[in-house]
Scaffold this motif. Structure first.
Motif, mmCIF file in Angstrom:
data_model
loop_
_atom_site.group_PDB
_atom_site.id
_atom_site.type_symbol
_atom_site.label_atom_id
_atom_site.label_comp_id
_atom_site.label_asym_id
_atom_site.label_seq_id
_atom_site.Cartn_x
_atom_site.Cartn_y
_atom_site.Cartn_z
ATOM 1 N N PRO A 8 11.174 69.285 -21.307
ATOM 2 C CA PRO A 8 11.707 68.667 -20.095
ATOM 3 C C PRO A 8 11.635 67.151 -20.182
ATOM 4 N N ARG A 9 12.321 66.448 -19.322
ATOM 5 C CA ARG A 9 12.219 65.003 -19.308
ATOM 6 C C ARG A 9 10.924 64.559 -18.636
ATOM 7 N N HIS A 10 10.514 65.317 -17.648
ATOM 8 C CA HIS A 10 9.262 65.016 -16.944
ATOM 9 C C HIS A 10 8.517 66.321 -16.698
ATOM 10 N N LYS A 11 7.194 66.240 -16.832
ATOM 11 C CA LYS A 11 6.373 67.417 -16.580
ATOM 12 C C LYS A 11 5.059 66.976 -15.978
ATOM 13 N N VAL A 12 4.738 67.524 -14.836
ATOM 14 C CA VAL A 12 3.434 67.299 -14.213
ATOM 15 C C VAL A 12 2.732 68.637 -14.177
ATOM 16 N N THR A 13 1.532 68.674 -14.700
ATOM 17 C CA THR A 13 0.809 69.929 -14.759
ATOM 18 C C THR A 13 -0.667 69.676 -14.505
ATOM 19 N N GLU A 14 -1.375 70.751 -14.333
ATOM 20 C CA GLU A 14 -2.812 70.626 -14.097
ATOM 21 C C GLU A 14 -3.590 70.899 -15.380
ATOM 22 N N GLY A 16 -5.712 72.285 -18.181
ATOM 23 C CA GLY A 16 -5.930 73.662 -18.574
ATOM 24 C C GLY A 16 -4.656 74.463 -18.741
ATOM 25 N N GLN A 17 -3.556 73.964 -18.217
ATOM 26 C CA GLN A 17 -2.292 74.672 -18.327
ATOM 27 C C GLN A 17 -1.650 74.442 -19.690
ATOM 28 N N GLU A 18 -0.820 75.387 -20.070
ATOM 29 C CA GLU A 18 -0.063 75.258 -21.323
ATOM 30 C C GLU A 18 1.195 74.449 -21.077
ATOM 31 N N VAL A 19 1.505 73.579 -22.020
ATOM 32 C CA VAL A 19 2.720 72.769 -21.930
ATOM 33 C C VAL A 19 3.520 72.959 -23.210
ATOM 34 N N THR A 20 4.796 73.216 -23.073
ATOM 35 C CA THR A 20 5.679 73.317 -24.230
ATOM 36 C C THR A 20 6.820 72.328 -24.078
ATOM 37 N N MET A 21 7.000 71.506 -25.082
ATOM 38 C CA MET A 21 8.109 70.550 -25.107
ATOM 39 C C MET A 21 9.069 70.968 -26.213
ATOM 40 N N ARG A 22 10.328 70.810 -25.940
ATOM 41 C CA ARG A 22 11.363 71.265 -26.875
ATOM 42 C C ARG A 22 12.269 70.125 -27.312
ATOM 43 N N CYS A 23 12.797 70.279 -28.503
ATOM 44 C CA CYS A 23 13.643 69.240 -29.070
ATOM 45 C C CYS A 23 14.770 69.883 -29.862
ATOM 46 N N ASP A 86 -4.039 63.829 -22.473
ATOM 47 C CA ASP A 86 -2.765 64.126 -23.133
ATOM 48 C C ASP A 86 -1.589 63.481 -22.417
ATOM 49 N N SER A 87 -1.835 62.903 -21.261
ATOM 50 C CA SER A 87 -0.754 62.257 -20.501
ATOM 51 C C SER A 87 -0.155 61.130 -21.333
ATOM 52 N N ALA A 88 1.145 61.216 -21.541
ATOM 53 C CA ALA A 88 1.832 60.270 -22.433
ATOM 54 C C ALA A 88 3.316 60.596 -22.400
ATOM 55 N N VAL A 89 4.085 59.792 -23.126
ATOM 56 C CA VAL A 89 5.480 60.140 -23.385
ATOM 57 C C VAL A 89 5.561 60.676 -24.810
ATOM 58 N N ARG A 115 8.058 62.917 -20.531
ATOM 59 C CA ARG A 115 6.911 62.237 -19.912
ATOM 60 C C ARG A 115 5.982 63.289 -19.316
ATOM 61 N N LEU A 116 4.778 63.383 -19.881
ATOM 62 C CA LEU A 116 3.809 64.398 -19.466
ATOM 63 C C LEU A 116 2.686 63.763 -18.665
ATOM 64 N N THR A 117 2.418 64.325 -17.521
ATOM 65 C CA THR A 117 1.279 63.918 -16.707
ATOM 66 C C THR A 117 0.399 65.132 -16.482
ATOM 67 N N VAL A 118 -0.852 65.022 -16.915
ATOM 68 C CA VAL A 118 -1.803 66.124 -16.731
ATOM 69 C C VAL A 118 -2.847 65.678 -15.710
ATOM 70 N N LEU A 119 -2.895 66.389 -14.605
ATOM 71 C CA LEU A 119 -3.794 66.011 -13.511
ATOM 72 C C LEU A 119 -5.173 66.646 -13.666
#
Lengths: 119, 112
Positions: A8-14, A16-23, A86-89, A115-119
């Protein structure tokens, strides 16, 4: 112009959650890179693939990050579990590397980033 | 391993002033590339230098590759607000993995 597409272009998650970025790299490019950009560290190379084979992932935290390229049109970067640090672009880039001559030889084309934001 | 250092990290200029960023490698390079990243954007390729002492120009931008192929510079004449962004150099060692090593970048801020 050919583009590298990232989702995704932007992702906000908490935490402990899994994040997958695709290209989706540019068709015909043989090398795909994953970079992480932060104010503190600049552009860090996490991993790269050549002809879909992983060549170097020494820049990646191995315990939580994984990168794959299941086919020529898709590269993925997964974080499990995610942490606030892990919050970063995250940028994906592709290119024809190495190429000695010719248009676009050794030039990296970057995607727009996730852009990933992990809260 | 190869290191690519860029200075300065930040540069504030008044519109119309000149700007230069410098890139230095700890090892001899086979080539060097320059990329520009606009605020909120992604790095975009500007130019590649291959030959010792090479100088290339793109309008108001002048790129140089040192004689020893260990340093490079980007000079912008009469900056404009459209020049705002971060400029990265990326160098490759001869042989090896052919993967570029990026500098930390120089962020240019142009005040109107």
């Amino acid at each position: 112009d050919a583009r590298v597409t990232q989702t995704p272009r932007h992702k906000v998650t908490e935490m402990g959650q899994e994040v997958t970025m695709r290209c989706q790299p540019i068709l015909g490019h043989n090398t795909v890179f994953w970079y992480r950009q932060t104010m503190m560290q600049g552009l860090e190379l996490l991993a790269y693939f050549r002809n879909r084979a992983p060549l170097d992932d020494s820049g990646m935290p191995k315990d939580r990050f994984s990168a794959e390229m299941p086919d020529a049109t898709l590269a993925t970067l997964k974080i499990q579990p995610s942490e606030p640090r892990d919050s970063a672009v995250y940028f994906c880039a592709s290119g024809l590397v190495p190429r000695w001559t010719g248009p676009g030889a050794n030039v990296l084309t970057f995607g727009a980033g996730s852009r990933l934001t992990v809260l | 391993g190869q290191q690519v250092m860029q200075i300065p990290q930040y540069q504030h200029v008044q519109e119309g002033e000149d700007f230069t960023t410098y890139c230095n490698s700890s090892t001899t390079l086979s080539n060097i590339q320059w990329y520009k990243q606009r605020p909120g954007g992604h790095p975009v390729f500007l130019i590649q230098l291959v030959k010792s002492g090479e100088v290339k120009k793109q309008k108001r931008l002048t790129f140089q590759f040192g004689e020893a192929k260990k340093n490079s510079s980007l000079h912008i004449t009469a900056t404009q607000t459209t020049d705002v962004g971060t400029y990265f150099c990326a160098g490759r060692e001869p042989g090896g993995s052919y993967i570029p090593t990026f500098g930390r970048g120089t962020s240019l801020i142009v005040h109107p």
